[in-house]
Motif scaffolding. Structure first.
Motif, mmCIF file in Angstrom:
data_model
loop_
_atom_site.group_PDB
_atom_site.id
_atom_site.type_symbol
_atom_site.label_atom_id
_atom_site.label_comp_id
_atom_site.label_asym_id
_atom_site.label_seq_id
_atom_site.Cartn_x
_atom_site.Cartn_y
_atom_site.Cartn_z
ATOM 1 N N GLU A 1 1.504 2.420 -1.424
ATOM 2 C CA GLU A 1 0.550 3.521 -1.479
ATOM 3 C C GLU A 1 0.517 4.158 -2.857
ATOM 4 O OE1 GLU A 1 2.898 3.091 0.786
ATOM 5 O OE2 GLU A 1 2.214 3.600 2.821
ATOM 6 N N ARG A 2 1.688 4.308 -3.468
ATOM 7 C CA ARG A 2 1.742 4.922 -4.807
ATOM 8 C C ARG A 2 1.064 4.030 -5.849
ATOM 9 N NH1 ARG A 2 5.395 9.281 -4.362
ATOM 10 N NH2 ARG A 2 6.614 9.109 -2.450
ATOM 11 N N LEU A 3 1.262 2.733 -5.742
ATOM 12 C CA LEU A 3 0.633 1.822 -6.695
ATOM 13 C C LEU A 3 -0.888 1.836 -6.539
ATOM 14 C CD1 LEU A 3 0.826 -0.308 -8.900
ATOM 15 C CD2 LEU A 3 1.233 -2.034 -7.130
ATOM 16 N N ALA A 4 -1.358 1.834 -5.297
ATOM 17 C CA ALA A 4 -2.805 1.868 -5.069
ATOM 18 C C ALA A 4 -3.414 3.154 -5.620
ATOM 19 C CB ALA A 4 -3.095 1.734 -3.571
ATOM 20 N N LEU A 5 -2.748 4.286 -5.391
ATOM 21 C CA LEU A 5 -3.252 5.553 -5.914
ATOM 22 C C LEU A 5 -3.233 5.548 -7.436
ATOM 23 C CD1 LEU A 5 -4.210 8.461 -5.596
ATOM 24 C CD2 LEU A 5 -1.805 9.158 -5.344
ATOM 25 N N ALA A 6 -2.146 5.044 -8.026
ATOM 26 C CA ALA A 6 -2.036 5.012 -9.487
ATOM 27 C C ALA A 6 -3.174 4.213 -10.111
ATOM 28 C CB ALA A 6 -0.689 4.433 -9.891
ATOM 29 N N ARG A 7 -3.535 3.119 -9.499
ATOM 30 C CA ARG A 7 -4.636 2.301 -10.029
ATOM 31 C C ARG A 7 -5.940 3.081 -10.020
ATOM 32 N NH1 ARG A 7 -2.791 -3.167 -6.796
ATOM 33 N NH2 ARG A 7 -1.465 -4.046 -8.441
#
Length: 352
Positions: free
Chosen positions: A73-79
């Motif tokens: 979830e954090r990686l998707a948001l960061a992108r």
């Protein structure tokens, strides 16, 4: 770094009270950068609270649950956030809280060192707890240059509630404001050592109910039993709202209070940020660390030799710091804030 950011992301705390205090940092940032835009990365539950913080453009919500790393979830948001910000200010001290700004490649990432965050932060700060004893000071200091004078000037946190939302909450919960309203907050998420006895809350509520006040007892679903005990002791003038409101509704309803009595809790900070006359009761915690910051607040604490112990349960087994703190003391502090307390006159609309 000499960067003058115009787009700033605050990575917000996971506690209601800390999130409220983060609004002081928002005020300070907009003083430094009047044309800046401030967003707050926050757990989904706190989006409504962030929406009531003046100066915040929007809440950026993270779906990862409390206590979970939620790397996907954090990686998707960061992108999604890449290219959106010039600086991130990371208020929590955990490693996971610094991941989104790092993965989003935000150019300047500021926060206190902790949990091996070297590399994730490129503007790391070393926390001096003696120079910055208060949580809100630590937040505000992060928004200043490293060499800024400490402790910083701290703006009082503020919350603003939409009038339409207030009326909607009243209607949905079948409440009215025909009488003075006392809000009692007998809960504290941290543990029993921060909770003033329900009987003491009820005594304060009963005395004001005898003078024509209405008593709203508020908190989370976990506080429902304690709140019901207070209501049973106060009688028909009391309404148990614990667990019946959303956080947004709780904020909106507290804005109507003529007075608030609360443990050291998130709702205490909400009441202070709404500038409601407030008496805050302290037991195991330290009023010098997380005090209510409103001028219309008073603190009651016995300052016993064994307190503050910062424990969830009383290590001595007696809880004297709260058991021995009498309702009379709280009523005395309330009278300092409300000189007309004995009159029980209806509160005028402009005074709310």
């Amino acid at each position: 770094m000499g960067l003058s950011p115009s787009r700033i992301l605050l990575v917000g705390p996971s506690w209601v009270g800390d999130m409220v205090m983060a609004q002081s940092l928002v005020q300070m940032l907009l003083r430094r950068f009047p044309d800046g835009e401030v967003d707050v990365l926050a757990p989904a539950w706190s989006a409504a609270l962030v929406a009531r913080m003046p100066g915040v453009r929007r809440a950026v919500t993270l779906s990862a649950g409390h206590g979970r790393l939620g790397l996907r979830e954090r990686l998707a948001l960061a992108r999604r956030l890449r290219g959106s910000y010039d600086q991130a200010l990371v208020l929590p001290n955990s490693l996971k809280s610094a991941l989104v700004p790092f993965l989003a490649r935000i150019p300047q990432r500021t926060g206190y060192l902790g949990e091996c965050r070297y590399g994730l932060l490129n503007d790391p700060r070393k926390l001096d707890k003696h120079r910055l004893p208060m949580t809100v000071q630590r937040f505000v200091a992060l928004g200043l240059p490293k060499d800024a004078q400490q402790p910083p000037d701290v703006p009082t946190p503020r919350l603003e509630v939409p009038a339409a939302d207030v009326q909607q909450a009243l209607g949905e919960l079948n409440l009215d404001t025909a009488r003075n309203i006392l809000v009692l907050c007998p809960g504290a998420e941290y543990g029993p050592a921060k909770r003033w006895p329900a009987g003491h809350f009820a005594e304060v509520g009963s005395i004001l109910a005898e003078r024509g006040w209405k008593v709203w007892v508020m908190g989370s679903a976990k506080d429902r039993e304690a709140a019901q005990t207070v209501c049973d002791l106060v009688g028909p003038a009391a309404v148990n709202l614990a667990g019946r409101t959303s956080l947004a509704q709780a904020v909106d309803l507290i804005s109507l209070a003529r007075a608030v009595v609360s443990n050291d809790s998130g709702l205490m900070h909400v009441a202070a940020a709404l500038d409601r006359p407030l008496v805050a009761v302290y037991g195991s915690s330290d009023p010098g660390f997380t005090p209510p910051l409103s001028p219309t607040s008073r603190i009651v604490s016995l300052s016993l030799q064994c307190s503050p112990c910062f424990q969830r349960q009383c290590p001595e087994g007696h809880l004297n710091c709260l058991q021995s703190l009498t309702p009379d003391l709280v009523l005395t502090r309330l009278a300092e804030l409300l000189p007309d307390l004995d009159a029980g006159r209806p509160v005028k609309a402009e005074e709310r």
